[in-house]
Design a protein around this motif. Structure first.
Motif, PDB file in Angstrom:
ATOM      1  N   ILE A   1      40.832  74.515  56.762  1.00  0.00           N
ATOM      2  CA  ILE A   1      41.196  73.762  55.555  1.00  0.00           C
ATOM      3  C   ILE A   1      40.780  72.300  55.690  1.00  0.00           C
TER       4      ILE A   1
ATOM      5  N   LEU B   1      44.450  72.725  48.632  1.00  0.00           N
ATOM      6  CA  LEU B   1      44.334  72.925  50.081  1.00  0.00           C
ATOM      7  C   LEU B   1      45.343  72.065  50.834  1.00  0.00           C
TER       8      LEU B   1
ATOM      9  N   LYS C   1      48.087  73.416  53.198  1.00  0.00           N
ATOM     10  CA  LYS C   1      48.181  72.825  54.542  1.00  0.00           C
ATOM     11  C   LYS C   1      49.611  72.382  54.841  1.00  0.00           C
TER      12      LYS C   1
ATOM     13  N   ASN D   1      41.002  70.263  46.590  1.00  0.00           N
ATOM     14  CA  ASN D   1      41.533  69.559  47.755  1.00  0.00           C
ATOM     15  C   ASN D   1      43.054  69.422  47.688  1.00  0.00           C
TER      16      ASN D   1
END
Length: 333
Positions: A241, A213, A217, A210
């Motif tokens: 995402i 990501l 992002k 996460n």
């Protein structure tokens, strides 16, 4: 001549103290005097004989003499003396008869008493024999009771030691089973710890993913795209995402719930329902988390029909009433 012989015989019998013989001699001599018609001498001889017999109390002999005197006085016509001796004869005869009857009665009484004594003795002997037999029976019964009591004691001792041996054997079997259960429990605890470690590692991996990501992002947000086509691609990527991050958060939350539920719920069902198998306990845990049969089948890599069979077996082993929800019952444990 005969009379002289009888006189000498009479004197001799009296000297030798044979009164019965002397009385018979006097009667015989009287018969001789009667034939000679010498009644006076015959009467005198008999009266002397009566006095002699009375002194010796020979009453039976007196009876014959009284009868002979009665006959002599009757023949001489002396009615008064004849009646006198007849009465004496009759009285003496009645007295002797009464004594005889009394003697017979006494004999009968003595005989009766003797028979009664014999009967009593026979009864006593019978009672003694019965008492002896009863005593023997009591003695034999006491021996039997003592023997039976001895056998019961021996049997009780035998059963006590046998039961003690069985209890020791059962205790050994229970200890062996307990050791096996302890080993299984230890293996299960190790497995749970391993699964918890896997869950922790997976949660760390998801968290790191996460973060990656989120960085991707952020990078994508910082890129200025003027082309609508690329902008759409970037937006789709951002959307993908975001969805992946949300799914990962849900997975982390789910595994945390599984971990918490497994620790407490497993302990309860292990204590309350020891007859459940490991696979049945896993299915029960997943049902507690609200998962469907299809989801449980995918995670355990079995068919949905197998899950339904497990649900039926779990319901039966937990004695869940018909009509009550299995999922609600498990969640209330």
């Amino acid at each position: 001549m005969a009379k002289e012989y009888l006189d000498s015989a009479n004197m001799a019998s009296r000297d030798m103290d044979f009164p019965m013989f002397s009385n018979k001699i006097a009667l015989a001599e009287t018969q001789i005097l009667k034939k000679e018609k010498n009644f006076a001498q015959a009467i005198k001889l008999l009266e002397d004989n009566v006095a002699y017999l009375q002194s010796l109390n020979l009453r039976e002999s007196q009876l014959d003499t009284y009868d002979e005197l009665f006959q002599l006085y009757k023949e001489t016509g002396d009615a008064e003396n004849s009646l006198l001796y007849f009465e004496k004869y009759t009285q003496l005869k009645d007295s002797l008869q009464q004594e005889l009857n009394t003697g017979k009665l006494n004999v009968l009484r003595v005989e009766h008493n003797y028979n009664q004594v014999v009967s009593d003795l026979e009864k006593t002997e019978t009672q003694l024999a019965l008492a002896s037999e009863a005593q023997k029976r009591i003695k034999h019964r006491n021996y039997f009771v003592i023997g039976l009591a001895g056998l019961i004691i021996l049997f009780s001792v035998f059963m006590f030691y046998r039961q003690r041996k069985l209890n020791l054997a059962r205790r050994a079997v229970l200890e062996s089973k307990q050791e096996v259960l302890n080993v299984k429990q230890q293996a299960l605890d190790n497995k749970v710890r391993f699964k918890n470690k896997q869950i922790t590692d997976f949660a760390i991996h998801i968290s790191e993913k996460n973060e990656l990501l989120e960085n991707i992002k952020s990078k994508l947000k910082s890129i200025k795209v003027t082309n609508d086509t690329y902008k759409e691609i970037v937006n789709d990527t951002m959307h993908f995402i975001n969805n992946d991050i949300e799914q990962n958060k849900e997975k982390i939350q789910l595994y945390q719930q599984v971990n918490e539920t497994t620790d407490s719920f497993r302990a309860k069902i292990n204590e309350m329902y020891k007859n459940l198998s490991d696979k049945e306990k896993k299915v029960a845990t997943m049902l507690r988390l609200g998962q469907s049969s299809k989801q449980i089948a995918l995670q355990l890599n079995i068919s949905a029909a197998s899950v339904d069979n497990y649900r039926y077996t779990i319901r039966k082993k937990m004695n869940i009433p018909k009509g009550e929800s299995l999922k609600m019952f498990i969640q209330n444990i």
